[in-house]
Structure formats: structure tokens, C-alpha cells
Write an enzyme that holds these catalytic residues in place. Sequence first.
Site, PDB file in Angstrom:
ATOM      1  N   LYS A 169       2.377  71.922  34.486  1.00 14.17           N
ATOM      2  CA  LYS A 169       1.479  70.785  34.737  1.00 14.17           C
ATOM      3  C   LYS A 169       1.784  70.259  36.131  1.00 14.17           C
ATOM      4  CE  LYS A 169       1.489  66.461  34.736  1.00 14.17           C
ATOM      5  NZ  LYS A 169       0.528  66.169  35.810  1.00 14.17           N
ATOM      6  N   GLU A 244      14.907  67.488  38.774  1.00 10.74           N
ATOM      7  CA  GLU A 244      15.091  67.314  40.223  1.00 10.74           C
ATOM      8  C   GLU A 244      14.422  65.999  40.575  1.00 10.74           C
ATOM      9  OE1 GLU A 244      16.862  69.145  41.991  1.00 10.74           O
ATOM     10  OE2 GLU A 244      16.919  71.112  41.060  1.00 10.74           O
ATOM     11  N   CYS A 278      12.209  64.091  48.791  1.00  8.79           N
ATOM     12  CA  CYS A 278      13.357  63.640  48.010  1.00  8.79           C
ATOM     13  C   CYS A 278      14.653  63.843  48.785  1.00  8.79           C
ATOM     14  CB  CYS A 278      13.408  64.422  46.707  1.00  8.79           C
ATOM     15  SG  CYS A 278      13.340  66.196  46.990  1.00  8.79           S
ATOM     16  N   GLU A 378      14.484  54.373  46.753  1.00 13.23           N
ATOM     17  CA  GLU A 378      13.747  55.433  47.446  1.00 13.23           C
ATOM     18  C   GLU A 378      12.391  54.872  47.883  1.00 13.23           C
ATOM     19  OE1 GLU A 378      12.254  58.748  45.076  1.00 13.23           O
ATOM     20  OE2 GLU A 378      13.213  60.088  46.517  1.00 13.23           O
TER      21      GLU A 378
HETATM   22  P1  NAD Z   1       6.181  61.182  39.368  1.00 12.01           P
HETATM   23  O1  NAD Z   1       7.455  61.131  38.613  1.00 12.01           O
HETATM   24  O2  NAD Z   1       5.290  60.013  39.333  1.00 12.01           O
HETATM   25  O3  NAD Z   1       5.281  62.406  38.884  1.00 12.01           O
HETATM   26  C1  NAD Z   1       5.766  63.713  38.867  1.00 12.01           C
HETATM   27  C2  NAD Z   1       5.030  64.499  37.814  1.00 12.01           C
HETATM   28  O4  NAD Z   1       5.340  63.955  36.532  1.00 12.01           O
HETATM   29  C3  NAD Z   1       3.509  64.453  37.944  1.00 12.01           C
HETATM   30  O5  NAD Z   1       2.981  65.716  37.619  1.00 12.01           O
HETATM   31  C4  NAD Z   1       3.120  63.420  36.897  1.00 12.01           C
HETATM   32  O6  NAD Z   1       1.806  63.588  36.418  1.00 12.01           O
HETATM   33  C5  NAD Z   1       4.145  63.711  35.816  1.00 12.01           C
HETATM   34  N1  NAD Z   1       4.372  62.606  34.874  1.00 12.01           N
HETATM   35  C6  NAD Z   1       4.173  61.285  35.068  1.00 12.01           C
HETATM   36  N2  NAD Z   1       4.474  60.600  33.950  1.00 12.01           N
HETATM   37  C7  NAD Z   1       4.872  61.502  33.026  1.00 12.01           C
HETATM   38  C8  NAD Z   1       5.317  61.410  31.684  1.00 12.01           C
HETATM   39  N3  NAD Z   1       5.409  60.242  31.054  1.00 12.01           N
HETATM   40  N4  NAD Z   1       5.669  62.542  31.039  1.00 12.01           N
HETATM   41  C9  NAD Z   1       5.608  63.729  31.650  1.00 12.01           C
HETATM   42  N5  NAD Z   1       5.172  63.893  32.927  1.00 12.01           N
HETATM   43  C10 NAD Z   1       4.821  62.783  33.607  1.00 12.01           C
HETATM   44  O7  NAD Z   1       6.572  61.563  40.861  1.00 12.01           O
HETATM   45  P2  NAD Z   1       5.593  61.737  42.115  1.00 12.01           P
HETATM   46  O8  NAD Z   1       5.204  60.368  42.582  1.00 12.01           O
HETATM   47  O9  NAD Z   1       4.543  62.726  41.804  1.00 12.01           O
HETATM   48  O10 NAD Z   1       6.599  62.401  43.171  1.00 12.01           O
HETATM   49  C11 NAD Z   1       7.488  61.665  43.953  1.00 12.01           C
HETATM   50  C12 NAD Z   1       8.865  61.641  43.333  1.00 12.01           C
HETATM   51  O11 NAD Z   1       9.340  62.973  43.158  1.00 12.01           O
HETATM   52  C13 NAD Z   1       9.903  60.976  44.204  1.00 12.01           C
HETATM   53  O12 NAD Z   1      10.703  60.119  43.441  1.00 12.01           O
HETATM   54  C14 NAD Z   1      10.731  62.120  44.737  1.00 12.01           C
HETATM   55  O13 NAD Z   1      12.042  61.827  45.100  1.00 12.01           O
HETATM   56  C15 NAD Z   1      10.678  63.074  43.619  1.00 12.01           C
HETATM   57  N6  NAD Z   1      10.950  64.429  44.110  1.00 12.01           N
HETATM   58  C16 NAD Z   1      12.131  65.046  43.802  1.00 12.01           C
HETATM   59  C17 NAD Z   1      12.427  66.299  44.302  1.00 12.01           C
HETATM   60  C18 NAD Z   1      13.710  67.023  43.991  1.00 12.01           C
HETATM   61  O14 NAD Z   1      13.729  68.251  44.113  1.00 12.01           O
HETATM   62  N7  NAD Z   1      14.765  66.362  43.608  1.00 12.01           N
HETATM   63  C19 NAD Z   1      11.496  66.937  45.103  1.00 12.01           C
HETATM   64  C20 NAD Z   1      10.311  66.292  45.400  1.00 12.01           C
HETATM   65  C21 NAD Z   1      10.040  65.045  44.880  1.00 12.01           C
END
Ligand code: NAD
Length: 471
Positions: A169, A244, A278, A378
Site C-alpha cells: 500500500k 523505518e 527521514c 521532526e
Molecule cells: P505517514 O506515517 O503519515 O504515512 C505513511 C504511510 O502509512 C502512508 O502510506 C499512509 O497512508 C499509511 N498510514 C497512515 N495511517 C495508517 C494506519 N493507521 N495504518 C496503516 N497505515 C497507515 O508518513 P508520511 O507523512 O507519508 O511520510 C513522512 C514520514 O515518513 C516522516 O515521519 C519520515 O521521517 C518517515 N520516513 C521514514 C523513513 C525511514 O526509512 N526511516 C524514510 C522516509 C520517511
Amino acid sequence: MKLIEQIYVDGAFATPHGSERFDLFNPATEEKIGEVRLGDAEDARAAIAAARRAFPAMRRTEPAERVSLLLALRDAVAARADALRAAMATEYGAPQSFLAFSVPHAAGVFEAAAKTVADYAFTRRIGNADVIMEPVGVAAAITPWNSNIGFICTKLATAIAAGTSIVIKPSEMSAIQTQTLLEALHEADLPPGVLNVVNGHGHVVGAELSRNPDIAKITFTGSTTTGRTILRTAAETFKRVTLELGGKGPQILLDDADLDRAIPHVLASAFRNSGQACIAGTRLLVSKRRYVEINTRLAEAVATLKVGPSSDPAADIGPMVSARQWERVQSYIRLGQQEGATLLVGGEGRPDGLERGWFVRPTVFTDVTNDMRIAREEIFGPVLSVVRYRDEDEAIAIANDTDYGLQSYVLGSDAEHMRAVARQLEAGRVVINEAPADARAPFGGFKHSGIGREFGPFGLEAFLEPKAIIG
Ligand code: NAD
């Protein structure tokens, strides 16, 4: 206007059961450029069923067969490099520097996974036991918008390397990039059901993947808050979980650093992927002795950075992905001033000359203390906080004084000394003087930055279960 009407299930594009539409935007112009029809929980279940049907045959594949699949995927992605770059530019607004990295990286993860499989001992003898590393079961992946193509490819590559099938997803905000990538991946001719992709909301499709008992393994990249929700839900069915999550990476600028080399590294790390990374090094730790000199150099260097759309090859920093993300970054720039930090460069509002688009001004705060929220949370935009340290022990203490622990940076001149500092940092990765990362080195976080590792043998093992046959 791009209309994405289908998801990808059982080796074919298919119309989802879900009928909700979600708008897609060009962040550089704020114009609506498309719509995606979202899948729902029923679509997620259909995708899981397809992955389950594909699993027994995948599980039986020999490593050499997996290598062939991985190399076919590499070639399929590489063949569509131009289309992938165009999709990332339009829907995400990535600067050229990030595009130049991302698309080769997406193809490269398949090749790196193929090398990992070729070198990996799936069976070994330990005492009187034959230890067999078996695929854990059907996997699910949930990915964010900030490097959509790369994350999908990494998670798919690992699943195939391990000999399993996967349901992915992706972020609902990246549907054009996902569609372009799927058209490429489809050409690799994977067995039906090995790859399934369902666009949808996190709380609908993501939640179904987290809870469904037929998913054995979940790999998630995204925010720490969502990671916590997934971990809780996944615990009910004892899924193996790789998370991650976020970061607040410290960059320790040692006193012996050559600033001509170090300042460009500092800004590259801080503002990587327009700050929507991130792994961004968003806390710069500077000794009191060189504080004034470094701030002067930072202000000069940031003034030369160009903010602009992906189409401008000179642009170093692109737009934020959405209006919401733009507002979030603005609110942190306001907060920094309210907390008493000094605005060295940047500030609220759009950069001069850019009236439209979710562009922000690259911003540096000085006089930041590590207890301020701008030093602890962040921000996910091009905002750097400069924190003073008295001596190296204090620098290390400040670096480690965070809930996060994803990627840290050390900059200086003495390699042995920098490694000694690196060993004391609580982070999954420590990068010395912006050295490039090996594709098979482990990646992942300490503390609230996540659980587990991706890439190379550590990433592969996160999709495997050891089985000991004794006697
Ligand atoms: P997010 O957590 O809002 O969303 C990430 C994914 O999770 C999306 O596909 C979203 O639809 C899904 N999601 C949201 N709620 C959910 C739920 N209740 N159950 C299951 N899935 C759900 O993050 P974002 O805003 O898309 O991305 C930014 C974040 O990602 C930042 O915090 C960043 O640090 C992190 N990030 C981490 C890494 C890493 O490798 N550590 C890499 C890139 C981004």
C-alpha cells in the site's frame, strides 16, 4: 489530467471495489493534475488472497531463480527511467539532484538484493542442527510519499529475495508515481500474485494489512506515530515487523573540520530531498570556539541555494509535497522564533519570486538549545537548527539526547577520531564526511526511529525465519 482507475492484483491491473476518489497535485504549481480511485479493505483482502496463492511456489524457488526475477525487475525499472523521473518531477517536485539519485537507486536495489541472495547461506550447519532460513510468509508493505518509487522497490526486492509474495500500500499521494512504476514492474513478468499493489487510505487499506491474519510480515516506512499504530495492531497476530520511522539526525561538526568541504556537506545532509527526508541531518552541533565563524559561513552558503521547480536544473530545493506539509513547516518556523531561537537565514513565507507552489525558504536557526521543540521534533522541511557544544563529550551527549536514532553525521579531518566519535552515537547509521552508503549496508533506526533493518543480509533476514532440523 491523469486518472488512475486501477490497482494491481494477481499479476494484472484491476478495477477496485472501492470507489472513493483522491485528488493528486503538482506541488510546484498547486494545480490538480489527477485523481486516483482508492481501494478499500475488500480490495486489500483480494490482494492478500492473491499473494497467499502465489506464496507456496515462491517459497520453493531456488536462490538462482530469485536472482533472475530480481534482475528482470532491475531491467524493467531501468528501461522506464525517463517516465519515472517525469512522474516524480510532476507529482512530487523532487529537485534534479534527488531525481538523479532516486531512479538509478530504485533499479539498483534489485541488483543489490540479487547479490545478497547469491552470497547468502540459506542453509547452514550449527552443531547437530541443519538450520534452514525460510521465508516468513506473505508480506505487506506500507510506504510514504517522500521516496515512493525507492521504497516500493526496496520492499519488493526484499520479499522476492526471501522467496515470498507481497501486498504493497503506497502513499495515496503518490499514485501517479506508483502507476508509472507498476507499468514498469509489470514488464518483468513476475508470477501472478507475487506483487500486488492497492492504493488506498492508511486507516482503511493500511489498517487491513496490519490486522489481517494471513499477513505474516509487515514492513513500514513512515512516521513514528503511524508506526506505533501498526506495531500495536500487528501484535495481535504476532506479525514480524520492520519499522523505518522518523529522525532528527545530529551532525557533529568537529573543531578540526575544513569548512570549505564541511559546509556543503552540512547543507546537503540538512536539506536533502528538500528537507523531506527521514535521514536529514537537521541538528548541527558546533563548538563554541568556531560558532560565529560557522554561522557566517552557513548564512553565506544558504543564500546561494536556489529554490524552484523540478524543471529548473539549478534548483537545489523543491516544493513541499502538499499544502498541509507547507503549513506544518511554516508552523515550525514560527515556533522556533517563539521559542527564542535566532533566525539566521530564511523564515516564513515563500522565497522571493515564487508566488505559487508549496515552496519554503531554506531556514537556519541559531542559538537553539536541545530542549526546544525545533530541536526535538521532526519538521520534514528545509529547516536546520544550530546547537552549541562546549566540548566533544557534550556534543556526543547532545547528539544522543533525542528519541530518534536513524542517521547521524560526523564531519572533521581526522578519520580515526571521527570513527571514535561515531562509535559513541546512538544511531543505525553514522555517516562520516558525507561518504556514500554501500547498497548492502544495514539501514534502520535505534529508539523511536524504528525496529529492524533494511538492505543486505540484515534486511533479508527480516523476511526469513530460521528453522533448525536436529539430528
Ligand atoms: P505517514 O506515517 O503519515 O504515512 C505513511 C504511510 O502509512 C502512508 O502510506 C499512509 O497512508 C499509511 N498510514 C497512515 N495511517 C495508517 C494506519 N493507521 N495504518 C496503516 N497505515 C497507515 O508518513 P508520511 O507523512 O507519508 O511520510 C513522512 C514520514 O515518513 C516522516 O515521519 C519520515 O521521517 C518517515 N520516513 C521514514 C523513513 C525511514 O526509512 N526511516 C524514510 C522516509 C520517511
